[in-house]
Design a protein around this motif. Structure first.
Motif, short mmCIF file in Angstrom:
data_model
loop_
_atom_site.label_atom_id
_atom_site.label_comp_id
_atom_site.label_asym_id
_atom_site.label_seq_id
_atom_site.Cartn_x
_atom_site.Cartn_y
_atom_site.Cartn_z
N LEU A 28 13.14 -1.52 9.53
CA LEU A 28 13.29 -2.95 9.25
C LEU A 28 11.96 -3.55 8.79
N ARG A 29 10.88 -3.10 9.43
CA ARG A 29 9.55 -3.57 9.06
C ARG A 29 9.28 -3.29 7.58
N ILE A 30 9.61 -2.07 7.14
CA ILE A 30 9.39 -1.71 5.74
C ILE A 30 10.26 -2.57 4.83
N LYS A 31 11.52 -2.72 5.23
CA LYS A 31 12.45 -3.47 4.38
C LYS A 31 12.01 -4.93 4.26
N LEU A 32 11.63 -5.52 5.39
CA LEU A 32 11.17 -6.92 5.35
C LEU A 32 9.93 -7.05 4.47
N GLY A 33 9.06 -6.07 4.58
CA GLY A 33 7.83 -6.10 3.79
C GLY A 33 8.14 -6.19 2.31
N HIS A 34 9.14 -5.43 1.86
CA HIS A 34 9.51 -5.46 0.45
C HIS A 34 10.31 -6.71 0.11
N ASP A 35 11.33 -7.00 0.95
CA ASP A 35 12.20 -8.15 0.65
C ASP A 35 11.41 -9.46 0.60
N LEU A 36 10.48 -9.61 1.52
CA LEU A 36 9.77 -10.90 1.62
C LEU A 36 8.42 -10.84 0.90
N ASN A 37 8.21 -9.75 0.16
CA ASN A 37 6.98 -9.66 -0.64
C ASN A 37 5.71 -9.78 0.18
N LEU A 38 5.64 -9.03 1.25
CA LEU A 38 4.53 -9.22 2.18
C LEU A 38 3.36 -8.27 1.94
N LEU A 39 3.52 -7.28 1.06
CA LEU A 39 2.48 -6.25 0.93
C LEU A 39 1.16 -6.88 0.50
N THR A 40 0.09 -6.46 1.19
CA THR A 40 -1.19 -7.13 0.98
C THR A 40 -2.11 -6.40 0.02
N LYS A 41 -1.81 -5.14 -0.27
CA LYS A 41 -2.65 -4.44 -1.24
C LYS A 41 -1.84 -3.38 -1.95
N GLU A 42 -2.45 -2.76 -2.96
CA GLU A 42 -1.69 -1.82 -3.77
C GLU A 42 -1.66 -0.42 -3.18
N TRP A 43 -2.78 -0.03 -2.54
CA TRP A 43 -2.86 1.33 -2.03
C TRP A 43 -3.37 1.31 -0.59
N ALA A 44 -2.75 2.08 0.27
CA ALA A 44 -3.22 2.16 1.66
C ALA A 44 -3.13 3.61 2.16
N PRO A 45 -4.19 4.39 1.93
CA PRO A 45 -4.20 5.76 2.44
C PRO A 45 -4.72 5.82 3.87
N LEU A 46 -4.29 6.81 4.62
CA LEU A 46 -4.85 7.05 5.95
C LEU A 46 -4.53 8.47 6.40
N TRP A 47 -5.21 8.90 7.45
CA TRP A 47 -4.88 10.15 8.12
C TRP A 47 -4.17 9.83 9.43
N VAL A 48 -3.13 10.54 9.71
CA VAL A 48 -2.51 10.47 11.04
C VAL A 48 -2.87 11.77 11.76
N VAL A 49 -3.38 11.65 12.98
CA VAL A 49 -3.87 12.82 13.72
C VAL A 49 -3.26 12.85 15.13
N ASP A 50 -3.59 13.90 15.85
CA ASP A 50 -3.12 14.04 17.25
C ASP A 50 -1.61 14.00 17.38
N PHE A 51 -0.95 14.79 16.56
CA PHE A 51 0.51 14.91 16.68
C PHE A 51 0.85 15.69 17.94
N PRO A 52 2.02 15.45 18.50
CA PRO A 52 2.48 16.34 19.58
C PRO A 52 2.75 17.73 19.00
N MET A 53 2.64 18.75 19.83
CA MET A 53 2.96 20.11 19.39
C MET A 53 4.45 20.24 19.11
N PHE A 54 5.26 19.65 20.01
CA PHE A 54 6.70 19.91 19.97
C PHE A 54 7.48 18.61 20.00
N GLU A 55 8.70 18.69 19.52
CA GLU A 55 9.63 17.58 19.74
C GLU A 55 10.86 18.13 20.45
N GLU A 56 11.48 17.24 21.21
CA GLU A 56 12.60 17.69 22.03
C GLU A 56 13.90 17.59 21.26
N ASN A 57 14.71 18.63 21.29
CA ASN A 57 16.04 18.57 20.68
C ASN A 57 17.01 17.93 21.66
#
Ligand code: ASP
Length: 591
Positions: free
Chosen positions: A412-441
């Protein structure tokens, strides 16, 4: 060579020069005794004028039709002032045609190329060789080529070796179904097409090749979504003796240089964010940081309310209760809220609670909402304070299983961002780190979040004691809410690899059968190593602004994983099947 110049390369500097073009007739116009042909090649268009004085040439120009292949010789001249076309690279000049040779004729194409026309994708894919003539398609493929060439240059300059790995191989688990190829010489046995070169690149590290890359085709038999293809391309990288900071630094520089070279866009240093923070604030492990909206957890304020929809999840550790404030959006009509309620339903949310903040000074009276009567005023105020609610805002709520809430409110956050024209810049790169090893089925078993060769941050003993909470040495590069690439430091210790297999429920025998060669390699001097892979198609899609991944692949498959042009996959004859030791359970219907 037949041509002296590409059409799109002609300009004022060539004024007076005789040139030869080869290309397709894009458009033909007859202007009171003068014939204009726009000739097109992959670099663009050029306008050629034919005068009646050259009778024979003029007669030929009169006979050509759209998409004929022609060779034109003529002289470049400046267009008269009023006739300059600023939308055309060669728009300041035209060519006075001396000679015209028809190299091949063409039937009327199934869709026009001389003007934009909205053609169904099925037709475009069926006649892809014509579709790719459209200047906007040519532009995308050209940009794709510039992207791979920039990347190759960077990696070559940084000491990486380009090594190919097999396409006919064994399963390489990346979490998808394998494409299988029956073996003729080994009855009843099958090759798998690689889901990625993962294990081979690790073996190259064991072999001592230090820095490897490959622009590699990967195959995954998944149910297709808009941004997936059954075969796709990775920029695949592996290194030895570098830690995660080194690898992230090296590849971040590569992407920075790429954007600078190809789009003239400058990125600063990429921020790093933990998986935990990304999920908490954005409900996603690939947050779009162009969007200023954030999720704020409020379960602690709803544990004791007399309202099961909130109190239930607020007291369940597997659940999440979160709020999403949208500044200035309290005037949103009911219909729009209903649409968003339907939207979050796609992710499994059972509803979408909200509070419209009309006038905070008026207490509960100033709030418009189906839920405020269920929540005590001090709690309400604490929630509104925490999310920073001001008059004119709307606050949405999600309360359910943690995954449902993160997916639904994150979406919903993404959709609102587009629908309401909220994006503040053209490019936003980042690294995501410290993932969990496993996910539960759903059945409580664990799956590897990246793949089973990813190194944990803890010891093997700690891992087996508490696998669900273990973090990995994995990292993803994210751009504008899209995962551009991901990788990790790998396991290079056999005992650790076997511990991970055990956690995944892969017993000794299955380990030997499926991964015996890897376990062997880990015995014979495997260096510490790690790497990552970028999804080239998605990268090109972002850099060209294309709406779908199919727009940046020359010959993509359809949503149902078929090729409508070559009609693949196709039926094979009985003899071929017999040779492959295959008998079909049902005879395919005659086509
Ligand atoms: N093989 C991984 C993938 O395809 C990438 C990596 O870990 O290098 O996602």
């Amino acid at each position: 060579m037949m041509r002296s110049h590409y059409c799109g390369q002609l300009n004022e500097r060539l004024d007076g020069q005789e040139i030869t073009l080869c290309g397709w007739v894009h458009r033909r116009r007859d202007h009171g005794g003068v014939i204009f042909l726009d000739i097109r090649d992959r670099e663009g268009l050029a306008q050629v004028v034919f005068d009646p004085d050259r009778e024979e040439t003029f007669a030929k120009a009169d006979r050509v039709r759209s998409e004929y292949v022609v060779k034109v010789t003529g002289k470049v001249r400046l267009r008269p002032a009023g006739a300059v076309n600023p939308n055309m690279a060669s728009g300041a000049i035209e060519v006075l045609g001396y000679e015209l040779e028809v190299l091949n004729q063409a039937e009327t194409p199934p869709f026009p190329l001389d003007e934009y026309s909205d053609v169904g994708e099925e037709t475009r894919l069926r006649y892809r060789f014509i579709d790719l003539r459209r200047p906007e398609m040519a532009a995308k493929l050209k940009l794709r080529s510039r992207i791979t060439s920039s990347i190759r240059r960077y990696l070559d300059e940084n000491g990486f070796l380009d090594v190919e790995t097999p396409i006919l191989t064994r399963a390489t688990p990346e979490g998808a179904r394998d494409y299988l190829v029956p073996s003729r010489t080994h009855p009843g046995s099958f090759f798998a097409l690689p889901q990625s070169p993962q294990l081979f690149k690790q073996l190259l590290m064991v072999a001592g090749f230090d820095r490897y890359y490959q622009i590699a085709k990967c195959f995954r038999d998944e149910d297709l979504r808009a941004d997936r293809q059954p075969e796709f391309t990775q920029i695949d990288i592996e290194t030895s003796f570098l830690d995660e900071a080194d690898i992230m630094g090296l590849t971040e520089k590569m992407v920075r240089q790429l954007f600078k070279e190809v789009l003239d866009v400058e990125f600063g240093d990429f921020p790093h964010m933990t998986f935990e923070e990304a999920m908490r604030r954005y409900g996603s492990d690939k947050p779009d940081l162009r969007n200023p909206l954030e999720l704020v957890d409020v379960e602690d304020l709803l544990k004791d309310v007399d309202f099961k929809v909130f109190a239930g999840p607020a007291n369940d550790p597997k659940c999440r209760v979160t709020a999403l404030r949208v500044p200035g959006a309290a005037s949103m009509p009911r219909k729009q809220i209903d649409d968003y309620t339907k939207y979050v339903g796609i992710f499994g949310a059972k509803g979408l609670a909200y509070i419209k903040v009309n006038a905070r000074a008026q207490g509960v009276e100033g709030l418009q909402s189906p839920i405020v009567k269920n929540i005590a005023e001090p709690n309400l105020n604490a929630i509104l304070d925490r999310v920073g609610a001001q008059d004119g805002d709307i606050v949405f709520f999600g309360a359910d299983k943690a995954k449902v809430v993160s997916d639904a409110l994150g979406g919903l956050r993404i959709k609102l961002g587009h629908d309401l024209n909220l994006l503040t810049k053209e490019w936003a790169p980042l690294w995501v780190v410290d993932f969990p090893m496993f996910e539960e089925n759903d059945d409580g078993s664990l799956s590897a979040l990246h793949h089973p060769f990813t190194s944990p941050k803890c010891s093997a003993v700690e891992l087996e004691a508490g696998p669900a909470g273990a973090l990995s040495r994995a990292y993803d590069m994210v751009l504008n809410g899209t995962e551009l690439g991901g990788g990790s430091i790998r396991i290079h210790d056999k005992g650790m690899q076997q511990a991970v297999f055990r956690v995944l429920g892969i017993g000794e025998e299955e380990q030997q059968e499926k991964f015996g060669f890897l376990l062997d390699a880990l015995k014979y001097g495997a260096p510490p190593h790690g790497g990552l892979a970028f999804g080239l198609d998605r990268l090109v899609m972002l850099m060209t602004g294309a709406a779908s991944i199919r727009e940046v692949i020359a010959f993509p498959k359809t949503q149902s994983a078929a090729d409508v042009m070559t009609q693949a996959p196709g039926v094979v004859d009985a003899k071929a099947l017999r040779e492959l030791h295959i008998r079909l359970r049902e005879q395919p219907k005659a086509e």
